[in-house]
Design an enzyme around this catalytic site. Structure first.
Site, mmCIF file in Angstrom:
data_model
loop_
_atom_site.group_PDB
_atom_site.id
_atom_site.type_symbol
_atom_site.label_atom_id
_atom_site.label_comp_id
_atom_site.label_asym_id
_atom_site.label_seq_id
_atom_site.Cartn_x
_atom_site.Cartn_y
_atom_site.Cartn_z
ATOM 1 N N SER A 142 -32.367 62.790 -1.322
ATOM 2 C CA SER A 142 -31.362 63.668 -0.705
ATOM 3 C C SER A 142 -30.929 64.682 -1.755
ATOM 4 O O SER A 142 -31.095 64.449 -2.964
ATOM 5 C CB SER A 142 -30.154 62.814 -0.288
ATOM 6 O OG SER A 142 -29.042 63.622 0.009
ATOM 7 N N TYR A 155 -23.674 56.654 -2.690
ATOM 8 C CA TYR A 155 -24.856 57.269 -2.076
ATOM 9 C C TYR A 155 -25.638 58.075 -3.118
ATOM 10 O O TYR A 155 -26.858 57.969 -3.207
ATOM 11 C CB TYR A 155 -24.408 58.151 -0.901
ATOM 12 C CG TYR A 155 -25.538 58.715 -0.068
ATOM 13 C CD1 TYR A 155 -26.385 57.878 0.670
ATOM 14 C CD2 TYR A 155 -25.766 60.087 -0.003
ATOM 15 C CE1 TYR A 155 -27.418 58.401 1.440
ATOM 16 C CE2 TYR A 155 -26.791 60.610 0.761
ATOM 17 C CZ TYR A 155 -27.616 59.771 1.490
ATOM 18 O OH TYR A 155 -28.639 60.287 2.255
HETATM 19 N N1 LIG Z 1 -29.510 62.954 7.998
HETATM 20 C C1 LIG Z 1 -29.267 63.574 6.861
HETATM 21 O O1 LIG Z 1 -28.483 64.537 6.814
HETATM 22 C C2 LIG Z 1 -29.970 63.149 5.607
HETATM 23 C C3 LIG Z 1 -29.950 64.008 4.497
HETATM 24 C C4 LIG Z 1 -30.589 63.605 3.321
HETATM 25 C C5 LIG Z 1 -31.242 62.387 3.258
HETATM 26 N N2 LIG Z 1 -31.237 61.578 4.358
HETATM 27 C C6 LIG Z 1 -31.942 60.295 4.237
HETATM 28 O O2 LIG Z 1 -32.936 60.254 5.250
HETATM 29 C C7 LIG Z 1 -33.178 58.898 5.642
HETATM 30 C C8 LIG Z 1 -33.069 58.773 7.152
HETATM 31 O O3 LIG Z 1 -31.782 59.215 7.531
HETATM 32 P P1 LIG Z 1 -31.351 59.452 9.063
HETATM 33 O O4 LIG Z 1 -30.401 60.579 9.047
HETATM 34 O O5 LIG Z 1 -32.544 59.478 9.940
HETATM 35 O O6 LIG Z 1 -30.499 58.105 9.284
HETATM 36 P P2 LIG Z 1 -30.252 57.212 10.590
HETATM 37 O O7 LIG Z 1 -30.305 58.045 11.806
HETATM 38 O O8 LIG Z 1 -29.000 56.443 10.318
HETATM 39 O O9 LIG Z 1 -31.498 56.214 10.564
HETATM 40 C C9 LIG Z 1 -31.629 55.307 9.514
HETATM 41 C C10 LIG Z 1 -32.782 54.373 9.805
HETATM 42 O O10 LIG Z 1 -32.886 53.436 8.730
HETATM 43 C C11 LIG Z 1 -32.972 52.113 9.266
HETATM 44 N N3 LIG Z 1 -32.315 51.175 8.354
HETATM 45 C C12 LIG Z 1 -31.097 51.301 7.774
HETATM 46 N N4 LIG Z 1 -30.814 50.212 7.043
HETATM 47 C C13 LIG Z 1 -31.868 49.364 7.166
HETATM 48 C C14 LIG Z 1 -32.166 48.080 6.653
HETATM 49 N N5 LIG Z 1 -31.323 47.403 5.839
HETATM 50 N N6 LIG Z 1 -33.347 47.508 6.984
HETATM 51 C C15 LIG Z 1 -34.204 48.178 7.782
HETATM 52 N N7 LIG Z 1 -33.996 49.371 8.298
HETATM 53 C C16 LIG Z 1 -32.829 49.985 7.995
HETATM 54 C C17 LIG Z 1 -32.260 52.199 10.611
HETATM 55 O O11 LIG Z 1 -32.804 51.227 11.510
HETATM 56 P P3 LIG Z 1 -31.961 49.948 12.010
HETATM 57 O O12 LIG Z 1 -30.563 50.427 12.207
HETATM 58 O O13 LIG Z 1 -32.674 49.493 13.220
HETATM 59 O O14 LIG Z 1 -32.084 48.975 10.893
HETATM 60 C C18 LIG Z 1 -32.596 53.598 11.084
HETATM 61 O O15 LIG Z 1 -33.802 53.620 11.800
HETATM 62 C C19 LIG Z 1 -32.157 58.051 4.879
HETATM 63 O O16 LIG Z 1 -32.760 57.523 3.722
HETATM 64 C C20 LIG Z 1 -31.084 59.071 4.483
HETATM 65 O O17 LIG Z 1 -30.361 58.673 3.349
HETATM 66 C C21 LIG Z 1 -30.632 61.913 5.523
#
Ligand SMILES: NC(=O)c1ccc[n+]([C@@H]2O[C@H](COP(=O)([O-])OP(=O)(O)OC[C@H]3O[C@@H](n4cnc5c(N)ncnc54)[C@H](OP(=O)(O)O)[C@@H]3O)[C@@H](O)[C@H]2O)c1
Length: 239
Positions: A142, A155
């Site tokens: 990120s 984070y």
């Molecule tokens: N969205 C943003 O603005 C943004 C920006 C920079 C970086 N990121 C990074 O991008 C990645 C995806 O983010 P997103 O926005 O798509 O988040 P999201 O919508 O909250 O999705 C997160 C995913 O991770 C899975 N997950 C979380 N904890 C887990 C665990 N302990 N074991 C297995 N699966 C787990 C969840 O599945 P379950 O709930 O089914 O476990 C879900 O499918 C993350 O690493 C986040 O830090 C996001």
């Protein structure tokens, strides 16, 4: 350009958000996809969408923050789906708050999931990539992994750590023809960014998960030799 059709990919957190968009983009390229997460219902629905795109798709339910659960989940997928060529370490969690206000358990959980989770998954799959003498591992960090902010100590600590792990791994495994890349997106519209109050509902103001997925695909298609020897870091939409 690399041809990725027919390869087998693992996308952690592949049932929603960035992971789901990536899994769909991979399937559209003809890549067979296995997705993981903790919620089986969401995983099943996404697998059906992936299968409808004409590829083999499956899922495993496991918590990436638990080593035994990761090892069992990957073993199960190797048995039912096969060995992997591509790993997308996407699953992660986020919670913001001042260092004093944030619960120590939440702090630990963010590190356990974002850092150790990616490490456990990579450790479980790396031997099969080394055996094939080819592979791609992509980590999702990120912009919070490049700069801190007043409420992101946990984070940011986790996402800085992911960059350090990935950069070291890149140097460690390039002799095995394995590329390691880290993407560092800023805010992208997803459940996570909505829950954190980072999006204002205007789709034009931030990247969409599909934009992010496009970057993953572009990265996987880059010429292998150049990527093995060059910097592994890609930042998108820096804030
Ligand atoms: N969205 C943003 O603005 C943004 C920006 C920079 C970086 N990121 C990074 O991008 C990645 C995806 O983010 P997103 O926005 O798509 O988040 P999201 O919508 O909250 O999705 C997160 C995913 O991770 C899975 N997950 C979380 N904890 C887990 C665990 N302990 N074991 C297995 N699966 C787990 C969840 O599945 P379950 O709930 O089914 O476990 C879900 O499918 C993350 O690493 C986040 O830090 C996001």
């Amino acid at each position: 350009m690399e041809n990725i059709a027919g390869k087998k990919a693992l996308v952690t957190g592949g049932a929603r958000g960035l992971g789901k968009a990536t899994a769909i983009a991979l399937a559209k390229e003809g890549v067979h996809v296995a997705i993981t997460g903790r919620r089986e219902e969401q995983l099943k629905l996404t697998v059906k969408e992936l299968q409808d795109l004409g590829v083999t798709a499956t899922y495993a339910v496991f918590d990436i923050s638990d080593l035994t659960s990761v090892q069992q989940g990957i073993e199960q997928l190797n048995h039912s789906f096969g060995k992997f060529d591509i790993v997308i370490n996407n699953a992660g969690i986020a919670s913001f708050g001042s260092l004093l206000d944030m619960d120590a358990d939440m702090w630990t959980s963010i590190i356990q999931t974002n850092v150790l989770g990616s490490y456990y998954v990579t450790k479980a799959i790396l031997p099969q990539l080394i055996e094939k003498n080819e592979g791609d591992i992509i980590f999702v960090s990120s912009t919070a992994g490049l700069n801190g902010a007043a409420t992101t100590s946990a984070y940011s600590a986790s996402k800085f750590a992911v960059i350090g792990m990935a950069d070291s791994l890149m140097r460690e495994v390039r002799k095995h023809n394995i590329r390691v890349c880290t993407l560092m997106p800023s805010t992208i519209a997803s459940d996570m960014s909505k829950e954190l109050g980072l999006t204002d509902g205007n789709p034009e103001s931030v990247l969409q998960p599909e934009d992010f997925a496009e970057l993953i695909i572009a990265n996987l298609k880059l010429p292998r030799r150049a990527m093995l020897k060059s910097a592994s870091l890609w930042s998108t939409n820096p804030s």
